[in-house]
Design a protein around this motif. Sequence first.
Motif, PDB file in Angstrom:
ATOM      1  N   LEU A   1      47.806  32.972  18.223  1.00  0.00           N
ATOM      2  CA  LEU A   1      49.151  33.543  18.166  1.00  0.00           C
ATOM      3  C   LEU A   1      49.255  34.561  17.029  1.00  0.00           C
ATOM      4  CD1 LEU A   1      52.434  31.549  18.534  1.00  0.00           C
ATOM      5  CD2 LEU A   1      52.194  33.189  16.687  1.00  0.00           C
TER       6      LEU A   1
ATOM      7  N   ARG B   1      53.682  28.525  21.792  1.00  0.00           N
ATOM      8  CA  ARG B   1      52.852  29.252  22.745  1.00  0.00           C
ATOM      9  C   ARG B   1      53.407  30.659  22.893  1.00  0.00           C
ATOM     10  NH1 ARG B   1      55.264  25.727  27.766  1.00  0.00           N
ATOM     11  NH2 ARG B   1      57.322  26.723  27.803  1.00  0.00           N
TER      12      ARG B   1
ATOM     13  N   TYR C   1      47.058  28.026  14.664  1.00  0.00           N
ATOM     14  CA  TYR C   1      47.775  29.035  15.432  1.00  0.00           C
ATOM     15  C   TYR C   1      47.093  30.402  15.386  1.00  0.00           C
ATOM     16  CZ  TYR C   1      51.567  25.608  15.442  1.00  0.00           C
ATOM     17  OH  TYR C   1      52.319  24.470  15.617  1.00  0.00           O
TER      18      TYR C   1
ATOM     19  N   GLU D   1      56.146  21.903  23.860  1.00  0.00           N
ATOM     20  CA  GLU D   1      55.706  23.292  23.867  1.00  0.00           C
ATOM     21  C   GLU D   1      56.914  24.206  23.765  1.00  0.00           C
ATOM     22  OE1 GLU D   1      53.176  24.256  27.117  1.00  0.00           O
ATOM     23  OE2 GLU D   1      51.401  23.493  26.093  1.00  0.00           O
TER      24      GLU D   1
ATOM     25  N   ASP E   1      58.125  28.375  23.412  1.00  0.00           N
ATOM     26  CA  ASP E   1      57.817  29.800  23.372  1.00  0.00           C
ATOM     27  C   ASP E   1      58.297  30.373  22.047  1.00  0.00           C
ATOM     28  OD1 ASP E   1      56.703  29.802  25.840  1.00  0.00           O
ATOM     29  OD2 ASP E   1      58.389  30.725  26.882  1.00  0.00           O
TER      30      ASP E   1
ATOM     31  N   SER F   1      54.258  22.790  19.165  1.00  0.00           N
ATOM     32  CA  SER F   1      53.189  23.419  19.932  1.00  0.00           C
ATOM     33  C   SER F   1      53.692  24.766  20.427  1.00  0.00           C
ATOM     34  CB  SER F   1      52.775  22.524  21.107  1.00  0.00           C
ATOM     35  OG  SER F   1      51.728  23.108  21.836  1.00  0.00           O
TER      36      SER F   1
END
Length: 666
Positions: free
Chosen positions: A523, A268, A520, A230, A232, A266
């Motif tokens: 996002l 986020r 996505y 994951e 950012d 991934s």
Amino acid sequence: MSWLSNSPGVVLTAYHPSGKDQAVGDSPAKGGEEATSSRRHGHYNMNQESTAPRVAERPPFDRSSSQDSLDELSMEDYWTELENIKKSSESRQQDQEVVVVKEPDEGELEEEWLKEAGLSNLFGESVDDPQESMVFLSTLTRTQAAAVQKRIETVSQTLRKKNKQHHIPDVRDIFAQQKESKEKTPDGTELQSVRTNENKYEGKDDQSSSLIVANKDLVVLVAEDTPAPETDINLEVSFAEQAVNEEENSKDKTWKNKGCDASLPSFRLPKDKTGTTKIGDLASQDMKKVCRLALIELTALYDVLGIELKQQKAVKIKTKDSGLFGVPLTTLLEQDQRKVPGTRIPLIFQKLISRIEEGGLETEGLLRIPGAAMRIKNLCQELEAKFYEGTFNWENVKQHDAASLLKLFIRELPQPLLSVEYLKAFQAVQNLSSKKQQLQALNLLIILLPDVNRDTLKALLEFLQRVIDNKGENKMTVLNVAMVMAPNLFMCQLGLKTNEQQELAKAAGTANIMLLLIKYQKLLWTIPKFIVNQVRKQNTENQRKERKAMKKLLKKMAYDREKHEKPDKSTNDADVPQGVIRVQAPHLSKVSMAIQLTEELKASDVLARFLSQESTGVAQTLKKGEVSLYEIGGNIGERCLDDNTYMKDLYQLNPNAEWVIKSKPL
């Protein structure tokens, strides 16, 4: 026949790229039916040299041992979908008027770009206040300023060649001032310090290779279930500035895009104490500023990465002004809103999705298995005649028929769902080197879409995700769905003369973009914080200039300055003690509520406290989720707050705002 049929046409503005004069829809036919059918799908072909999808000459491919393998998937689903599209188009042959596409004048596209960026008044042709553009320019980042300067210089040279006498201010002075002020970001932090901390947002696999790799025989896909770290995604720093820093940091490194040995990152959303801003959360005036900034930022990002970004040249296309299929989205929505006020997505689009879901999303091969071509043709005709009259019998529509009608609706739009203006930019996303940059570009492109296109695309992607959620039963993984849907959204590529390797690469590229849009989507509908901060700075500067002008006016009129400056001060300062906010709900309650700010107080806590204390009136019938807390005024027009917004942090960012609870728009 109802009023929907045989309606007169209207003239619609579309866009085509620069190039030699060419006729759309008038290409030499290669075998009767094929040429005629292509006219239907060639509404927005970018370079029409041949007229039909080349499905009969598709590249050879090998089939993996399992049709639904997650480790390897051949392009069979893609080519099969093209064959289905060809069969469908043959049963719906319609003539198309010839439209001549004229080569744009030099600098014309750049002039149009500046107009969309809200900077046309720099050329003395706009009634807008040039000072507003100067405020706008003063908030730009280094790379954004460079993108604007490049377009202004191109237009300036063109106008001089044409001997046009336009006053063109030297905006380079503004950009020079920005550099002298230590390159500060809109929220006041220095770029250098932000860049230093920026690496915390970078994951190991950020410079990941392409998800789909073109091979002569096979397209290799990363296993969907492969664990991925994951990461950012940094929304606080300009995407173009991040790209510059990455380029500088990787000068001594050699990196090659191989594509088959890395998992899909991934990504986020990072936690932001001042709240995440989604598309639809801002007032229209601020959203207009966001779109202008997004265009400049996208252009700056593509400039840094060496990708050409040009909007398309306008041409006139005759389209239907009523009906269902082949009708512009804006026209369709206008006629739908007369029947269902406030609707944001075409009713036929909503109904087709609803019909598919009524049959159960567990159906194997959903979206992949087509309905019979002649039955689809007959259903289209019947829908055109009876849909708005309410007499159409939906029991006659099988699930696979509804799926085929949904895809047909998308293909037959006179302008593509991804918009003609930015379709080329969407396609160019596949040329960006990392998944992070691809997502950043897609994020900006989603913001730039017209409202009806964006809302319809969102409804489509959410539906596709629901289909994928049932992959265990319907055998439609995100890879399968991307393969099937890509040719329906990127039909413009099918008319190009390409060799087998190029054709397969384009197919793989569009499928990759489709996959990113699906995976996505949450996002992609987020407005980056650095853009919201730029809007806040613009509003602050404009308000400062307005107050200054007002003071001069009041002084000239001999009014008492102190008397007239009091209304400019926040009522919170006069009525509420320090560290306390007053929350109002004028449409729900006559009583306002004073709330003490704490480090842990969130917007959701404020809503919960209001709903628990208000036991009378409209508020009594409201439930959590039906109302939201809004930040209004100060350095923002209006912003709907997400539940996880920390109120004290936001108050410090915008101390002059008012806090209002009201119902969410439909």
